[in-house]
Design a protein around this motif. Structure first.
Motif, PDB file in Angstrom:
ATOM      1  N   SER A 227       0.832  -1.209   0.000  1.00  0.00           N
ATOM      2  CA  SER A 227       0.000   0.000   0.000  1.00  0.00           C
ATOM      3  C   SER A 227       0.857   1.246   0.000  1.00  0.00           C
ATOM      4  CB  SER A 227      -0.909   0.011   1.226  1.00  0.00           C
ATOM      5  OG  SER A 227      -0.144   0.196   2.402  1.00  0.00           O
ATOM      6  N   ILE A 228       0.234   2.340  -0.411  1.00  0.00           N
ATOM      7  CA  ILE A 228       0.828   3.659  -0.279  1.00  0.00           C
ATOM      8  C   ILE A 228      -0.242   4.570   0.296  1.00  0.00           C
ATOM      9  CG2 ILE A 228       0.304   4.199  -2.712  1.00  0.00           C
ATOM     10  CD1 ILE A 228       2.697   6.151  -2.613  1.00  0.00           C
ATOM     11  N   SER A 229       0.125   5.321   1.319  1.00  0.00           N
ATOM     12  CA  SER A 229      -0.830   6.240   1.938  1.00  0.00           C
ATOM     13  C   SER A 229      -0.266   7.649   1.921  1.00  0.00           C
ATOM     14  CB  SER A 229      -1.129   5.820   3.379  1.00  0.00           C
ATOM     15  OG  SER A 229       0.058   5.850   4.144  1.00  0.00           O
ATOM     16  N   TYR A 230      -1.169   8.625   1.984  1.00  0.00           N
ATOM     17  CA  TYR A 230      -0.772  10.025   1.991  1.00  0.00           C
ATOM     18  C   TYR A 230      -1.604  10.755   3.031  1.00  0.00           C
ATOM     19  CZ  TYR A 230      -0.171  14.859   0.538  1.00  0.00           C
ATOM     20  OH  TYR A 230       0.095  16.207   0.539  1.00  0.00           O
ATOM     21  N   ASN A 231      -0.977  11.575   3.827  1.00  0.00           N
ATOM     22  CA  ASN A 231      -1.690  12.344   4.847  1.00  0.00           C
ATOM     23  C   ASN A 231      -1.190  13.780   4.868  1.00  0.00           C
ATOM     24  OD1 ASN A 231      -3.534  10.732   6.869  1.00  0.00           O
ATOM     25  ND2 ASN A 231      -1.883   9.347   6.253  1.00  0.00           N
ATOM     26  N   SER A 232      -2.054  14.707   4.509  1.00  0.00           N
ATOM     27  CA  SER A 232      -1.758  16.129   4.697  1.00  0.00           C
ATOM     28  C   SER A 232      -2.924  16.727   5.472  1.00  0.00           C
ATOM     29  CB  SER A 232      -1.583  16.829   3.349  1.00  0.00           C
ATOM     30  OG  SER A 232      -2.835  16.944   2.696  1.00  0.00           O
ATOM     31  N   GLU A 233      -2.859  18.003   5.765  1.00  0.00           N
ATOM     32  CA  GLU A 233      -3.914  18.590   6.589  1.00  0.00           C
ATOM     33  C   GLU A 233      -5.243  18.686   5.850  1.00  0.00           C
ATOM     34  OE1 GLU A 233      -1.153  20.043   5.732  1.00  0.00           O
ATOM     35  OE2 GLU A 233      -1.737  21.755   4.500  1.00  0.00           O
ATOM     36  N   LYS A 234      -5.216  18.629   4.530  1.00  0.00           N
ATOM     37  CA  LYS A 234      -6.453  18.694   3.754  1.00  0.00           C
ATOM     38  C   LYS A 234      -6.846  17.352   3.137  1.00  0.00           C
ATOM     39  CE  LYS A 234      -7.754  23.104   3.679  1.00  0.00           C
ATOM     40  NZ  LYS A 234      -9.098  23.513   4.154  1.00  0.00           N
ATOM     41  N   LEU A 235      -5.867  16.636   2.667  1.00  0.00           N
ATOM     42  CA  LEU A 235      -6.146  15.422   1.901  1.00  0.00           C
ATOM     43  C   LEU A 235      -5.466  14.226   2.548  1.00  0.00           C
ATOM     44  CD1 LEU A 235      -7.315  14.213  -0.791  1.00  0.00           C
ATOM     45  CD2 LEU A 235      -5.059  14.675  -1.786  1.00  0.00           C
ATOM     46  N   ARG A 236      -6.192  13.124   2.613  1.00  0.00           N
ATOM     47  CA  ARG A 236      -5.582  11.876   3.059  1.00  0.00           C
ATOM     48  C   ARG A 236      -6.174  10.735   2.242  1.00  0.00           C
ATOM     49  NH1 ARG A 236      -7.977   8.546   7.139  1.00  0.00           N
ATOM     50  NH2 ARG A 236     -10.173   9.016   7.331  1.00  0.00           N
ATOM     51  N   GLY A 237      -5.409   9.677   2.100  1.00  0.00           N
ATOM     52  CA  GLY A 237      -5.914   8.556   1.328  1.00  0.00           C
ATOM     53  C   GLY A 237      -4.931   7.411   1.339  1.00  0.00           C
ATOM     54  N   GLU A 238      -5.386   6.273   0.821  1.00  0.00           N
ATOM     55  CA  GLU A 238      -4.524   5.101   0.773  1.00  0.00           C
ATOM     56  C   GLU A 238      -4.995   4.189  -0.349  1.00  0.00           C
ATOM     57  OE1 GLU A 238      -4.248   2.873   4.430  1.00  0.00           O
ATOM     58  OE2 GLU A 238      -2.450   1.828   3.744  1.00  0.00           O
ATOM     59  N   LEU A 239      -4.045   3.557  -1.000  1.00  0.00           N
ATOM     60  CA  LEU A 239      -4.334   2.561  -2.033  1.00  0.00           C
ATOM     61  C   LEU A 239      -3.598   1.278  -1.657  1.00  0.00           C
ATOM     62  CD1 LEU A 239      -5.235   1.571  -4.884  1.00  0.00           C
ATOM     63  CD2 LEU A 239      -3.152   2.637  -5.773  1.00  0.00           C
ATOM     64  N   LEU A 240      -4.341   0.183  -1.596  1.00  0.00           N
ATOM     65  CA  LEU A 240      -3.763  -1.122  -1.260  1.00  0.00           C
ATOM     66  C   LEU A 240      -3.960  -2.075  -2.423  1.00  0.00           C
ATOM     67  CD1 LEU A 240      -2.682  -3.301   0.808  1.00  0.00           C
ATOM     68  CD2 LEU A 240      -5.066  -3.642   1.473  1.00  0.00           C
ATOM     69  N   GLY A 241      -2.877  -2.638  -2.897  1.00  0.00           N
ATOM     70  CA  GLY A 241      -2.961  -3.717  -3.868  1.00  0.00           C
ATOM     71  C   GLY A 241      -3.044  -5.024  -3.101  1.00  0.00           C
TER      72      GLY A 241
END
Lengths: 409, 171
Positions: A227-241
């Motif tokens: 997986s790769i995840s991203y977290n900022s103060e406005k946007l967050r998300g994650e994609l898991l293969g």
């Protein structure tokens, strides 16, 4: 099929999740500051432990100026661990009362439940993170021997069904084990291993229809993948293969595909997200048919007033068999979480779902719950769960009263 | 008679120097970011506005700031040495300010932690029932004011902070 229904019941009675999406009330729109899992739930970071003490725990008197977080916030309520080592555990015990409908209502079944006995360990070496959980659970085997699942609580028979519809035995289990790499000032994280599925709300009610029908609960729905995840103060998300659940076998039952979500904070009070999951299994664990499973949905977390948090999720379900759309369904969830005083929450939840089968009308549910965080990482929770479970006939009304004591080491 | 004339002149001069008086308490806020997507919203429900005839001075006391977290409030005061420097001020020359319903960008002097620096800020004003309602915001860096932000249990606040204020005035 009976045993599979029993497996579903096993998942119904356990609530070992440790996730508070309503922390958005305190401006914690993201999860990664307080949880080891960047998308939330499960083990807390040291910072998360401190915030739980300050913002979640019932306070008889406010923290005095200059006073630091008490030692009771630490591991085992006293231990101070080095920065590189994070230890904790999850003990949850409950009593489930399942009265039967109609005149025999008071003759309900009292079921003691040992819901979770898990230990967590996380090692932090700069940007590298290693995480594992292990605990005593129950290995459940289907009568046909075609599948096996790990669940975290003793088997509870369905009313009218023999208790030994499946074989169950105590076993050591591991819900999560993964290796992660943090980059870009910890905003980006790559992980490989067995991990929770990034999808929708990580609500504590892991047996809610949105978690159950999407198979994205944090109790037994972990999958191995990258997986790769991203977290900022406005946007967050994650994609898991997803490359499969290797605690389920044989291989033909393993789902492979992806699961992902993204959430955007339009303001400090409004967070809206979208989720998507597509998997393929040579044989679906419920139907036994080769199936491509689609789940796509929206979710939101809102804070209309200082005391109130609203959580919502709606998902569209599609089962594709041999290339054709076989069934459509949906799952929806809405919860109002009201903090009466710090540490005492009243929750009202409504939910609905349809699995696309021959059932007449949707499954419907209503929850009236209270949670009291009475001491450092301790919780007492009461759930009144009313459900109308749709069948091919008139449907079944169910009422469950669940009282839980949860200690997070 | 002479005394009366002198008093009159003095009063007139004072009124000229203090043309704007504050209506209500005013409010100031700040938004800070941390690593891993963390955000902090702080609010002060009291904002003092003074007019000396040449400039408006906005003053917020650290004691009045709340971030919805008592420990974080304590750390904020420690890091900014609020005991020694209890106030945050923004001084804005009246010349060029459009407080008649206008808006724009202006420059002022932002001071905290015993240090001051010129800042540019955006503002807008709205006149209703003889009262001027003003809102403004600016971006500052805590580094410019010698404030060292701590790293607390792996979470660090970034030095770039957005500040905002709203208040009402009457002439």
């Amino acid at each position: 099929m009976v045993s599979l229904r029993s497996l579903v019941l096993l998942c119904l009675v356990a609530l070992p999740a440790q996730a508070y999406p309503w922390m958005v009330r305190h401006n914690y729109g993201g999860c990664a500051t307080c949880h080891v899992d960047p998308s939330g739930a499960g083990q807390l970071t040291q910072y998360g432990r401190a915030q739980q003490e300050l913002l979640v725990k019932w306070q008889t008197q406010p923290l005095k100026e200059g006073e630091e977080v008490p030692k009771t916030a630490g591991f085992l309520w006293f231990a101070e661990l080095p920065d590189w080592l994070n230890l904790s555990g999850n003990l949850r015990y409950g009593s489930l009362i399942r009265p039967t409908a109609g005149p025999t209502f008071l003759g309900g079944i009292f079921i003691p439940l040992l819901m979770a006995v898990d230990l967590y360990v996380t090692l932090n070496f700069g940007p590298v993170v290693a995480h594992a959980s292990t605990g005593l659970g129950i290995r459940v085997n289907n009568n046909t021997g075609r599948a096996a699942l790990l669940v975290a609580q003793p088997a509870a028979p369905e009313p009218g069904q023999p208790p030994a519809a499946f074989q169950a035995a105590a076993a050591w289990m591991a819900r999560e084990f993964w290796l992660g790499l943090k980059l870009a000032d910890d905003a980006v994280m790559f992980r490989v291993g067995r991990q929770n599925l990034p999808f929708g709300l990580r609500n504590a009610e892991h047996n809610s229809y949105v978690r159950e029908l999407t198979r994205t609960d944090v109790n037994v729905a972990q999958q191995v993948g990258a997986s790769i995840s991203y977290n900022s103060e406005k946007l967050r998300g994650e994609l898991l293969g997803i490359i499969g659940n290797y605690q389920l076998g044989p291989d033909i039952y393993r789902e492979r595909g992806y699961s992902a979500f993204a959430e955007y904070a339009f303001s400090n009070a409004v967070n809206v997200g979208a989720s998507s999951l597509v998997t393929h299994a040579g044989a679906d664990i419920i139907t036994g048919l080769p199936t491509v499973r689609h789940v796509h949905g929206l979710f939101a977390r809102m804070v209309p007033t200082e005391k109130l948090a609203l959580l919502m999720e709606a998902d569209l379900l599609l089962w594709q068999v041999t290339g054709n759309a076989d069934r459509f369904g949906f799952a929806a969830f809405a919860q109002a979480d009201y903090e009466v005083v710090q540490g005492l929450h009243i929750m009202v939840t409504g939910e609905g779902a349809h699995s696309g089968g021959v059932q007449r009308g949707p499954n419907l549910g209503g929850w009236l719950s209270a949670a009291w965080y009475f001491f450092s990482h301790c919780e007492l929770r009461l759930d009144n769960i009313f459900r109308r479970r749709a069948t091919a006939g008139e449907g079944l009304f169910e009422y469950n009263l669940l009282l839980q004591l949860h200690a997070y080491l | 008679m002479t005394r009366f004339a002198l008093l009159s002149v003095t009063l007139s001069a004072s009124l000229a120097l203090a043309g704007w008086t504050q209506q209500g308490d005013g409010e100031a806020s700040f938004d800070a970011k941390g690593n891993i997507g963390m955000k902090i919203h702080g609010v002060a429900k009291k904002l003092a506005v003074a007019d000396d005839g040449k400039a408006l001075t906005l003053t917020v006391k650290f004691d009045d700031i709340s971030t919805d977290n008592t420990l974080r409030d304590s750390h904020l005061k420690e890091d900014t040495e609020a005991t020694k420097y209890p106030d945050i001020t923004l001084t804005v020359p009246l010349e060029g300010l459009k407080l008649d319903g206008g808006s724009g960008t202006a420059k002022g002097t932002f001071a905290m932690h015993g240090q001051s620096k010129a800042v540019s800020f955006k503002y807008s004003s709205r006149v209703k029932d003889g009262v001027t309602h003003v809102e403004g915001n600016a971006d500052i860096s805590l580094k410019d004011y010698g404030v060292k932000v701590r790293s607390y249990l792996g979470v660090t606040v970034k030095p770039e902070v957005s500040v905002a204020a709203k208040f009402s005035l009457k002439q």
